[in-house]
Motif scaffolding. Sequence first.
Motif, PDB file in Angstrom:
ATOM      1  N   ALA A  67      -3.285  11.443  -1.277  1.00 55.28           N
ATOM      2  CA  ALA A  67      -4.470  10.903  -0.616  1.00 55.28           C
ATOM      3  C   ALA A  67      -5.169  12.014   0.160  1.00 55.28           C
ATOM      4  CB  ALA A  67      -4.062   9.784   0.320  1.00 55.28           C
ATOM      5  N   PRO A 115       0.814  -1.211   0.000  1.00 55.22           N
ATOM      6  CA  PRO A 115       0.000   0.000   0.000  1.00 55.22           C
ATOM      7  C   PRO A 115       0.853   1.269   0.000  1.00 55.22           C
ATOM      8  CG  PRO A 115      -0.040  -1.028   2.169  1.00 55.22           C
ATOM      9  CD  PRO A 115       0.696  -1.963   1.259  1.00 55.22           C
ATOM     10  N   THR A 139       0.291   4.078   1.351  1.00 59.57           N
ATOM     11  CA  THR A 139      -0.331   4.928   2.357  1.00 59.57           C
ATOM     12  C   THR A 139       0.740   5.737   3.079  1.00 59.57           C
ATOM     13  OG1 THR A 139      -0.189   3.220   4.049  1.00 59.57           O
ATOM     14  CG2 THR A 139      -2.247   3.327   2.759  1.00 59.57           C
ATOM     15  N   ARG A 140       0.344   6.858   3.620  1.00 63.32           N
ATOM     16  CA  ARG A 140       1.281   7.703   4.349  1.00 63.32           C
ATOM     17  C   ARG A 140       1.959   6.951   5.502  1.00 63.32           C
ATOM     18  NH1 ARG A 140       2.572  13.234   4.520  1.00 63.32           N
ATOM     19  NH2 ARG A 140       4.372  13.288   5.893  1.00 63.32           N
ATOM     20  N   PRO A 141       1.222   6.178   6.306  1.00 63.04           N
ATOM     21  CA  PRO A 141       1.887   5.432   7.380  1.00 63.04           C
ATOM     22  C   PRO A 141       2.939   4.449   6.858  1.00 63.04           C
ATOM     23  CG  PRO A 141      -0.460   5.536   7.808  1.00 63.04           C
ATOM     24  CD  PRO A 141      -0.243   6.077   6.427  1.00 63.04           C
ATOM     25  N   GLU A 142       2.662   3.775   5.762  1.00 58.92           N
ATOM     26  CA  GLU A 142       3.622   2.817   5.195  1.00 58.92           C
ATOM     27  C   GLU A 142       4.861   3.538   4.676  1.00 58.92           C
ATOM     28  OE1 GLU A 142       5.031  -1.005   4.128  1.00 58.92           O
ATOM     29  OE2 GLU A 142       3.379  -0.409   5.413  1.00 58.92           O
ATOM     30  N   ALA A 176      -6.910  11.365   2.932  1.00 62.90           N
ATOM     31  CA  ALA A 176      -6.755  11.005   4.344  1.00 62.90           C
ATOM     32  C   ALA A 176      -5.544  10.087   4.470  1.00 62.90           C
ATOM     33  CB  ALA A 176      -8.012  10.288   4.845  1.00 62.90           C
ATOM     34  N   ALA A 177      -4.953  10.047   5.658  1.00 59.01           N
ATOM     35  CA  ALA A 177      -3.724   9.283   5.895  1.00 59.01           C
ATOM     36  C   ALA A 177      -3.880   7.801   5.571  1.00 59.01           C
ATOM     37  CB  ALA A 177      -3.272   9.455   7.340  1.00 59.01           C
ATOM     38  N   GLU A 178      -5.074   7.263   5.713  1.00 63.76           N
ATOM     39  CA  GLU A 178      -5.289   5.837   5.486  1.00 63.76           C
ATOM     40  C   GLU A 178      -5.465   5.505   4.007  1.00 63.76           C
ATOM     41  OE1 GLU A 178      -7.942   7.615   7.274  1.00 63.76           O
ATOM     42  OE2 GLU A 178      -6.434   7.783   8.831  1.00 63.76           O
ATOM     43  N   GLU A 179      -5.754   6.515   3.197  1.00 64.93           N
ATOM     44  CA  GLU A 179      -5.969   6.293   1.773  1.00 64.93           C
ATOM     45  C   GLU A 179      -4.627   6.238   1.053  1.00 64.93           C
ATOM     46  OE1 GLU A 179      -8.598   9.204   0.112  1.00 64.93           O
ATOM     47  OE2 GLU A 179     -10.083   8.908   1.680  1.00 64.93           O
ATOM     48  N   PRO A 180      -4.535   5.448  -0.019  1.00 57.72           N
ATOM     49  CA  PRO A 180      -3.262   5.348  -0.735  1.00 57.72           C
ATOM     50  C   PRO A 180      -2.990   6.544  -1.645  1.00 57.72           C
ATOM     51  CG  PRO A 180      -4.887   3.934  -1.757  1.00 57.72           C
ATOM     52  CD  PRO A 180      -5.535   4.520  -0.522  1.00 57.72           C
ATOM     53  N   ARG A 225       6.957   4.845   7.588  1.00 53.91           N
ATOM     54  CA  ARG A 225       7.658   3.752   8.262  1.00 53.91           C
ATOM     55  C   ARG A 225       8.979   3.432   7.570  1.00 53.91           C
ATOM     56  NH1 ARG A 225       8.154  -1.632   7.816  1.00 53.91           N
ATOM     57  NH2 ARG A 225       6.824  -1.853   5.994  1.00 53.91           N
TER      58      ARG A 225
END
Length: 82
Positions: free
Chosen positions: A65, A32, A34-37, A67-71, A40
Amino acid sequence: MHMDQKIFTLGLPTETVSCYLLLAGLADQELPLTRPEVTRLWTGDGPGLDAALEELERRGIIAAAKAAEEPLRLLPPEVWRD
């Protein structure tokens, strides 16, 4: 393969190119975007990542994205802005 050699011809800062390469690598592994990925795996600091993502979006290389959860989405080189 998602990475396009055109990224090296745009005169982007090294940190921005590195961010693109990270995104392309994730996409190639079907992970993904995504921002968190990305955060990291990013070895630089937070402001550097923010600046790189903003530049990639400004140049039409990625679609950010909402939102942070969106890719994030890598866009085709044909729509990139020099």
